[in-house]
Design a protein around this motif. Structure first.
Motif, PDB file in Angstrom:
ATOM      1  N   ASP A 123       0.822  -1.212   0.000  1.00  0.00           N
ATOM      2  CA  ASP A 123       0.000   0.000   0.000  1.00  0.00           C
ATOM      3  C   ASP A 123       0.857   1.264   0.000  1.00  0.00           C
ATOM      4  OD1 ASP A 123       0.711  -0.639   2.609  1.00  0.00           O
ATOM      5  OD2 ASP A 123      -1.163   0.048   3.501  1.00  0.00           O
ATOM      6  N   GLY A 124       2.077   1.157  -0.509  1.00  0.00           N
ATOM      7  CA  GLY A 124       2.875   2.347  -0.791  1.00  0.00           C
ATOM      8  C   GLY A 124       3.446   3.051   0.419  1.00  0.00           C
ATOM      9  N   LYS A 125       3.722   2.288   1.494  1.00  0.00           N
ATOM     10  CA  LYS A 125       4.301   2.913   2.684  1.00  0.00           C
ATOM     11  C   LYS A 125       5.793   2.594   2.744  1.00  0.00           C
ATOM     12  CE  LYS A 125       0.392   4.564   3.860  1.00  0.00           C
ATOM     13  NZ  LYS A 125      -0.287   4.151   2.599  1.00  0.00           N
ATOM     14  N   ALA A 171       6.576   0.026  11.262  1.00  0.00           N
ATOM     15  CA  ALA A 171       6.427   0.507  12.637  1.00  0.00           C
ATOM     16  C   ALA A 171       7.806   0.726  13.242  1.00  0.00           C
ATOM     17  CB  ALA A 171       5.631  -0.501  13.453  1.00  0.00           C
ATOM     18  N   GLY A 172       8.728  -0.171  12.964  1.00  0.00           N
ATOM     19  CA  GLY A 172      10.082  -0.021  13.497  1.00  0.00           C
ATOM     20  C   GLY A 172      10.890   0.976  12.688  1.00  0.00           C
ATOM     21  N   LEU A 222       0.791  -4.943   4.211  1.00  0.00           N
ATOM     22  CA  LEU A 222      -0.026  -3.734   4.231  1.00  0.00           C
ATOM     23  C   LEU A 222       0.231  -3.038   5.559  1.00  0.00           C
ATOM     24  CD1 LEU A 222      -3.404  -5.227   2.908  1.00  0.00           C
ATOM     25  CD2 LEU A 222      -1.823  -3.778   1.618  1.00  0.00           C
ATOM     26  N   PHE A 223       0.469  -1.736   5.521  1.00  0.00           N
ATOM     27  CA  PHE A 223       0.794  -1.018   6.747  1.00  0.00           C
ATOM     28  C   PHE A 223      -0.283  -0.008   7.164  1.00  0.00           C
ATOM     29  CE2 PHE A 223       5.607  -1.656   6.027  1.00  0.00           C
ATOM     30  CZ  PHE A 223       5.597  -2.786   6.835  1.00  0.00           C
ATOM     31  N   GLY A 224      -1.190   0.323   6.235  1.00  0.00           N
ATOM     32  CA  GLY A 224      -2.245   1.261   6.606  1.00  0.00           C
ATOM     33  C   GLY A 224      -1.820   2.711   6.490  1.00  0.00           C
ATOM     34  N   ALA A 225      -2.815   3.603   6.615  1.00  0.00           N
ATOM     35  CA  ALA A 225      -2.620   5.009   6.275  1.00  0.00           C
ATOM     36  C   ALA A 225      -1.821   5.785   7.312  1.00  0.00           C
ATOM     37  CB  ALA A 225      -3.984   5.670   6.057  1.00  0.00           C
ATOM     38  N   ALA A 226      -1.483   5.171   8.453  1.00  0.00           N
ATOM     39  CA  ALA A 226      -0.777   5.933   9.487  1.00  0.00           C
ATOM     40  C   ALA A 226       0.727   5.993   9.244  1.00  0.00           C
ATOM     41  CB  ALA A 226      -1.067   5.335  10.868  1.00  0.00           C
ATOM     42  N   ARG A 227       1.237   5.301   8.235  1.00  0.00           N
ATOM     43  CA  ARG A 227       2.676   5.295   7.975  1.00  0.00           C
ATOM     44  C   ARG A 227       3.056   6.252   6.850  1.00  0.00           C
ATOM     45  NH1 ARG A 227       3.629   0.131   9.844  1.00  0.00           N
ATOM     46  NH2 ARG A 227       2.348  -0.050  11.723  1.00  0.00           N
ATOM     47  N   PRO A 281       3.976   7.692   3.445  1.00  0.00           N
ATOM     48  CA  PRO A 281       3.700   7.209   2.074  1.00  0.00           C
ATOM     49  C   PRO A 281       4.851   7.530   1.123  1.00  0.00           C
ATOM     50  CG  PRO A 281       2.669   9.325   2.391  1.00  0.00           C
ATOM     51  CD  PRO A 281       3.385   9.005   3.688  1.00  0.00           C
ATOM     52  N   ILE A 282       4.898   6.844  -0.008  1.00  0.00           N
ATOM     53  CA  ILE A 282       5.933   7.126  -1.009  1.00  0.00           C
ATOM     54  C   ILE A 282       5.878   8.571  -1.473  1.00  0.00           C
ATOM     55  CG2 ILE A 282       4.465   5.906  -2.709  1.00  0.00           C
ATOM     56  CD1 ILE A 282       6.831   5.670  -4.547  1.00  0.00           C
TER      57      ILE A 282
END
Lengths: 373, 373
Positions: free
Chosen positions: A166-168, A172-173, A331-336, A338-339
């Motif tokens: 998803d383009g992140k 988290a780390g 998938l990392f979700g929208a909180a990370r 983005p490209i």
């Protein structure tokens, strides 16, 4: 597909071998193009192989013909049209004409508009048979950076990014690698080939990377390092800073920062801000000027390694020629991170190539830009 | 790889053929599993082929043995362990024992814990040779939905999404397809196989889709349609609403909306809200209850077709078993609708499979969930 049987090689096989050889010059020939060459005798046996190994050194054809001596009636395979002019070295054309080969097979014509096709015509006038366009797409790909630089005086820009599906670009780390070891190895192969590695100041501040090439081979090329840093936030103790680095900033960057960074041996390159529809975007560097300045110094290729702000700026100024996107199956979700942030252009790959790298996927290709509505 | 020569078929070839046959039952056998079967005589020739074609109809083995008559000394290939109990039809085990076959090759064991391995033991006691586990991964994949349903009484959840390389599910032209025709065809093949197609109310309101199966074949299966709609915002005139649809809402949804929607023939299914750490998330449906309700009705599989809010809810409740992600070679930037909003879990693919579909890429696989930090 059926396995190739051990019969006579085809011209395509010979040219693929020449391409393989050419790639050995990666990192050492710029601002010349990579060129590979083989000599095949009348019996269809390879009698000599060569490649352009370092800038200023002999060209591939010269090396091969000097080694092979006279090869009456043989065929010379060369990935790029031989030069007919005296540059750093005398022209290869004369050597070919004297060598006794009867046929020359050429991958692609010289992209330099001044010399394009001239050597082919000269060889034919001298009575040699000349074939052009064997494995042409691959031979063109080999010199894509040289082609852009020789025709526009700007370096070719390849953007590399490792990200989730998803383009992140951060997990988290935060500073873990998202992609796998195979992807990492490909990245270092890219660094080996490119003149410049380019990052934004945020990458330097957060990761403090060395930006060098790490590969299990002895002949390593380390690209020079260019840091995009409008306000000169790069700490002077950063590992990437040395005599082989350039920090690009706006004139408005603080004078004392310019002085502090110049002491590290790095060049401070001042460029104007980007203007759009008459409006100045104060914080954003004018990339056309950056590319022109780097092209004028003889650099033919740039590997842009992000992050988000740099990719956004490059896309909004339509400055990326080719993307290498390494995808990790997550998938990392929208909180990370983005490209890119919001874009003024959609980016479309024209003929994407997919390569599976273990559980990662590489998607690469030239891109075009389409104004968003 | 070398092309397969026209020599004797291997057990793997026979089982792959049986898998092919099994897939013809897709969409018509649930809540039974898909099963395919072939009968091979002593000379290694296929003498009969069959598959389970419709729920309540004869099993694959029965169809084949009835057709083949007695086949002394032959081998029966069947993708799934034959049943030994009387369900909708009498047990296949007795028929095999009476048929005269000397050997049974089984793809995978019955996932039902009550009958798992029983038929294999019975066949061996009767003196037949039994091989288990030929092309097992493929045979398991064939019955992945049945396996989950028979062991948990909940349907298998497959989430399908078409998106750009940076995880955006809408383009500038909002309701254009992002992915290509080959991807679209795969989506309709999925619909053909699945019991339920599930979307969120936003998809209904914005696109008003029919949610039917469109394939160039005559025997079509249309999944029933389930709309997740906490507050019952679905317009009663929506094309997807009919006697084969279920609208899932919270009890707090307005009574007059329930009445209006019930008039369309759709079932209104009321479920409790999701609770997390004692805190109720008022707008969010409790998906465990949704899945249990649908499982109790005999539905074994759900195709979830997004959008963003539905995917986010499913991931945060760890409710997706498998993803099919169709990637188009484009970047749209952060201003477009993402596949998910912020997630409480990272999603990792365990053994992703990559399939190139023209200039699109399909990435599919089972997923696991890891709490984000």
């Amino acid at each position: 597909m059926a396995r190739a049987t051990k019969t006579a090689h085809t011209p395509l096989d010979f040219m693929q071998r020449a391409i393989q050889l050419a790639r050995r010059g990666a990192g050492f020939v710029q601002s010349n193009p990579m060129v590979g060459s083989i000599l095949v005798n009348r019996q269809g046996k390879i009698v000599a192989e060569s490649y352009h190994a370092r800038f200023g050194g002999p060209h591939a054809e010269r090396r091969i013909l000097e080694r092979a001596g006279r090869c009456l009636g043989g065929t010379l395979y060369v990935t790029l049209e031989p030069c007919g002019h005296t540059g750093k070295t005398p022209p290869c054309l004369d050597l070919i004409l004297k060598s006794g080969v009867k046929k020359v097979v050429i991958g692609t014509l010289d992209p330099n508009p001044i010399t394009h096709g001239k050597s082919v015509r000269a060889l034919r006038r001298a009575g040699l048979t000349v074939d052009v366009g064997i494995a042409q797409a691959d031979c063109d790909y080999l010199i894509r950076a040289f082609r852009k630089w020789i025709t526009t005086q700007q370096p070719f820009v390849l953007a590399k990014v490792g990200m989730s599906l998803d383009g992140k670009i951060t997990s988290a780390g935060a500073y873990h690698y998202i992609t796998n070891q195979l992807a990492l190895q490909r990245v270092h192969q890219l660094r080996q080939e490119m003149d410049i590695i380019m990052v934004g100041a945020n990458t330097i501040i957060q990761d403090n990377p060395r930006l060098n090439t790490r590969l299990a081979q002895t002949r390593l090329h380390h690209p020079i390092k260019v840091i995009l840093d409008s306000r000169l936030r790069t700490p002077p103790h950063s590992k990437a800073l040395d005599e082989r680095s350039i920090v690009v900033c706006l004139d408005s960057a603080p004078y004392y920062r310019k002085q502090a960074l110049a002491k590290t041996g790095a060049e401070i390159l001042i460029v104007p801000p980007n203007r759009q529809r008459g409006k100045m975007l104060f914080e954003q560097l004018n990339l056309s000027v950056v590319l022109a300045e780097l092209g004028a110094r003889g650099y033919t290729s740039i590997l842009v390694e992000g992050g988000s702000y740099v990719f956004t700026t490059f896309i909004n100024q339509q400055a990326i020629d080719e993307f290498y996107i390494f995808l990790a199956p997550r998938l990392f979700g929208a909180a990370r991170l983005p490209i890119t942030y919001a874009l003024q252009y959609d980016v479309n790959f024209s003929h994407p190539v997919f390569e599976q790298l273990g559980d990662n996927m590489l998607i690469r290709g030239y891109v075009s830009y389409h104004k968003t509505r």
